[in-house]
Design an enzyme around this catalytic site. Structure first.
Site, short mmCIF file in Angstrom:
data_model
loop_
_atom_site.label_atom_id
_atom_site.label_comp_id
_atom_site.label_asym_id
_atom_site.label_seq_id
_atom_site.Cartn_x
_atom_site.Cartn_y
_atom_site.Cartn_z
N HIS A 308 0.85 -1.19 0.00
CA HIS A 308 0.00 0.00 0.00
C HIS A 308 0.88 1.23 0.00
CE1 HIS A 308 -3.10 2.87 1.11
NE2 HIS A 308 -3.94 1.97 0.66
N ASP A 365 -7.88 -5.46 0.06
CA ASP A 365 -8.42 -6.30 -1.01
C ASP A 365 -8.05 -7.77 -0.88
OD1 ASP A 365 -9.71 -4.25 -2.41
OD2 ASP A 365 -7.81 -3.58 -3.24
N1 CMC Z 1 4.18 -7.68 -4.93
C1 CMC Z 1 5.52 -7.66 -5.13
N2 CMC Z 1 6.29 -6.57 -5.00
C2 CMC Z 1 5.68 -5.42 -4.65
C3 CMC Z 1 4.29 -5.36 -4.43
C4 CMC Z 1 3.54 -6.54 -4.58
N3 CMC Z 1 2.21 -6.53 -4.39
N4 CMC Z 1 3.94 -4.10 -4.11
C5 CMC Z 1 5.07 -3.38 -4.12
N5 CMC Z 1 6.14 -4.18 -4.44
C6 CMC Z 1 7.55 -3.79 -4.47
C7 CMC Z 1 7.88 -2.97 -5.71
O1 CMC Z 1 8.30 -3.78 -6.77
C8 CMC Z 1 8.97 -2.07 -5.17
O2 CMC Z 1 10.14 -2.82 -5.08
P1 CMC Z 1 11.61 -2.11 -5.28
O3 CMC Z 1 11.73 -1.14 -4.17
O4 CMC Z 1 12.57 -3.23 -5.24
O5 CMC Z 1 11.54 -1.46 -6.64
C9 CMC Z 1 8.54 -1.77 -3.74
O6 CMC Z 1 7.76 -2.93 -3.35
C10 CMC Z 1 7.70 -0.51 -3.58
O7 CMC Z 1 6.60 -0.61 -4.50
P2 CMC Z 1 5.96 0.63 -5.26
O8 CMC Z 1 5.25 0.13 -6.46
O9 CMC Z 1 7.01 1.69 -5.45
O10 CMC Z 1 4.94 1.14 -4.15
P3 CMC Z 1 3.71 2.10 -4.39
O11 CMC Z 1 3.44 2.76 -3.09
O12 CMC Z 1 3.95 2.97 -5.57
O13 CMC Z 1 2.53 1.09 -4.79
C11 CMC Z 1 0.70 -0.42 -4.66
C12 CMC Z 1 1.52 0.67 -3.92
C13 CMC Z 1 -0.53 -0.72 -3.82
C14 CMC Z 1 0.25 0.13 -6.02
C15 CMC Z 1 1.59 -1.67 -4.84
O14 CMC Z 1 1.97 -2.17 -3.58
C16 CMC Z 1 0.87 -2.77 -5.64
O15 CMC Z 1 0.94 -2.76 -6.88
N6 CMC Z 1 0.19 -3.73 -4.95
C17 CMC Z 1 -0.58 -4.75 -5.64
C18 CMC Z 1 -1.93 -4.17 -6.08
C19 CMC Z 1 -2.89 -3.98 -4.91
O16 CMC Z 1 -3.06 -4.85 -4.06
N7 CMC Z 1 -3.54 -2.81 -4.89
C20 CMC Z 1 -4.56 -2.47 -3.88
C21 CMC Z 1 -4.12 -1.34 -2.99
S1 CMC Z 1 -5.13 -1.17 -1.52
C22 CMC Z 1 -6.71 -0.78 -2.08
C23 CMC Z 1 -6.80 0.42 -2.96
O17 CMC Z 1 -6.11 1.41 -2.80
O18 CMC Z 1 -7.63 0.37 -3.85
#
Ligand code: CMC
Length: 430
Positions: A308, A365
């Site tokens: 998140h 989720d």
């Molecule tokens: N699985 C594997 N690796 C992950 C995941 C994941 N679900 N989420 C983040 N990472 C890694 C990412 O690759 C990055 O690694 P590194 O630092 O080595 O490059 C690090 O963790 C930080 O990730 P980010 O993408 O920079 O983080 P963010 O804050 O931009 O993204 C997120 C947050 C929710 C979009 C992301 O965690 C994600 O894609 N999660 C899966 C989709 C999901 O479950 N979304 C629902 C969010 S909660 C409900 C809502 O808001 O609707």
């Protein structure tokens, strides 16, 4: 606004600016950079708004490190235990919990705005039978502006309130209609003798051939899920609603834009993606392979329902849903092998240094889809369920935005990386 300022000086040009420090009631302070460009010639660069507050808001507070979520100051755990979705919607919109007569009036208003016009019902016939329900809902919500053009004056507080009530009231009707159309069943009218969630379940599942008994366990579970999804401060869809709202667009257009933003798998679309992922993993013995794949950046695969932007500790909503998941499945007598896969996956990820170091925990989720599935809601409808609940938050933010006198059109700047100024080249010389 506090008295404190932070002075920023560009040594090269010797231009400086005093940035006022803005503090809220809770949370980190911020610099007000409104005059930065004028005073120094610099912009700020913050893709994904990692460090940027786009607005002041009194609706919802999140502390991502502590795992705290407050609606209008009330902890989500207390609301989940004692309140109901409609009361939470009232709270989000009005800022205070309703007295008994205030709630009765609000409930009456919502209940008596649940119908959709017959001609709106006809819109569904224009879709192919296998259209995604999010596409149908987005179109139907946007089209509401065409039915209520006599009450679209966003400068009139009474018309704004009416639009908010209409959106909260009609979302379940529209959502159920999208589902019924997709399976070729007749669209059902809302029943005023049922409360909000039972009414929705009735519109989803009632068949002409026999009466339907709504399970109180199912209605209660849905109500709780709706409370947990009702608002989440300036997430992507709410920020979209506010950005569109900042142009003076009508509320139905704003909420349709919110639905579009919610649809993506990084946001609300994750609940649908989680269930597809669990089904694909299929068995607890395949979990370790899935975890390895999620860690491999070249795989393009992420653990859906994990991570998140704000929570770097457990998502408090996930904690409530996890507990609820076991209870609801037990009470409904559902034995879903995907729950075993989910629990194994959660444990494996929580022990893995990749997820621990990046503070990736299950989010709202991760378990919600298993509950929706147990309630008989099809996977394609999961994000629609999120949209029904989040409509309360979207309209609360839209109302707040229009109650704020100094609201400005949202207009981010950019760092231009394209070609510098050049002369047009005649087609024959290219
Ligand atoms: N699985 C594997 N690796 C992950 C995941 C994941 N679900 N989420 C983040 N990472 C890694 C990412 O690759 C990055 O690694 P590194 O630092 O080595 O490059 C690090 O963790 C930080 O990730 P980010 O993408 O920079 O983080 P963010 O804050 O931009 O993204 C997120 C947050 C929710 C979009 C992301 O965690 C994600 O894609 N999660 C899966 C989709 C999901 O479950 N979304 C629902 C969010 S909660 C409900 C809502 O808001 O609707």
């Amino acid at each position: 606004m506090s008295e404190k300022t932070v002075v920023l000086t560009d040594a090269a040009s010797n231009r400086s600016t005093a940035l006022p420090v803005v503090t809220g009631t809770l949370g980190d302070p911020a610099f007000d950079i409104g005059k930065l460009n004028k005073d120094t010639g610099y912009f700020t660069y913050d893709p994904g708004f990692m460090s940027t507050a786009a607005t002041k808001s009194a609706v919802t507070f999140i502390d991502g490190d502590q795992g705290i979520l407050l609606y209008r100051g009330y902890p989500i755990e207390q609301l989940a235990k004692h309140s109901n979705f409609l009361e939470v919607a009232y709270l989000l919109i009005n800022g205070e919990l309703p007295k008994a007569d205030e709630f009765a009036k609000f409930d009456h208003e919502v209940t008596h705005h649940t119908m959709m016009r017959e001609s709106l019902k006809n819109f569904f016939q224009g879709f192919h039978y296998d259209a995604h329900p999010m596409a149908m809902c987005m179109a139907a919500v946007g089209s509401l502006a065409a039915f209520y053009h006599d009450s679209l004056d966003i400068n009139d507080p009474a018309q704004r309130k009416l639009a908010a009530i209409r959106l909260i009231a009609k979302m379940p009707t529209i959502a159920a209609a999208a589902y019924r159309y997709s399976i070729g069943w007749p669209i059902r009218y809302p029943r005023n003798n049922l409360e909000y969630c039972s009414r929705f379940l009735h519109m989803m599942f009632e068949v002409p051939s026999e009466p339907l008994q709504i399970s109180p366990v199912a209605a209660k579970a849905l109500d709780l899920l709706f409370i947990l999804h009702a608002d989440h401060e300036q997430n992507a869809s709410t920020s979209t609603v506010r950005l569109v709202g900042s142009t003076g667009a009508n509320p139905y257009a704003c909420v349709a834009a919110g639905i579009a933003a919610l649809w993506g798998p990084a946001h609300g679309g994750a609940n649908e993606a989680v269930l597809k992922m669990l089904a694909e993993i299929g068995d607890a013995k395949n979990v370790s392979k899935a975890v390895e794949r999620a860690k491999d950046k070249n795989s393009g695969f992420r653990l859906m329902g994990f991570g998140h932007r704000v929570y770097k500790n457990f998502d408090p909503r996930a904690t409530i849903i996890r507990e609820m998941c076991h209870k609801v499945l037990g009470e409904l007598g559902v034995n879903d092998p995907l729950l075993d896969v989910a629990m194994e996956l959660e444990q494996a990820a929580l022990k893995d240094s990749y997820f621990v170091e990046r503070k990736l925990y299950p989010n709202v989720d991760f378990y919600s889809g298993i509950i929706y599935k147990a309630l008989g809601i099809p996977t394609e409808m999961f994000t629609v369920m999120f949209a029904i609940a989040r409509t309360a938050g979207w309209v609360a933010h839209w109302l707040e935005q229009h109650e704020t006198l100094d609201a400005k059109i949202g207009r981010p700047r950019q760092i231009y990386i394209g070609a510098p100024n050049r002369d047009y080249v005649d087609p024959a010389k290219r």
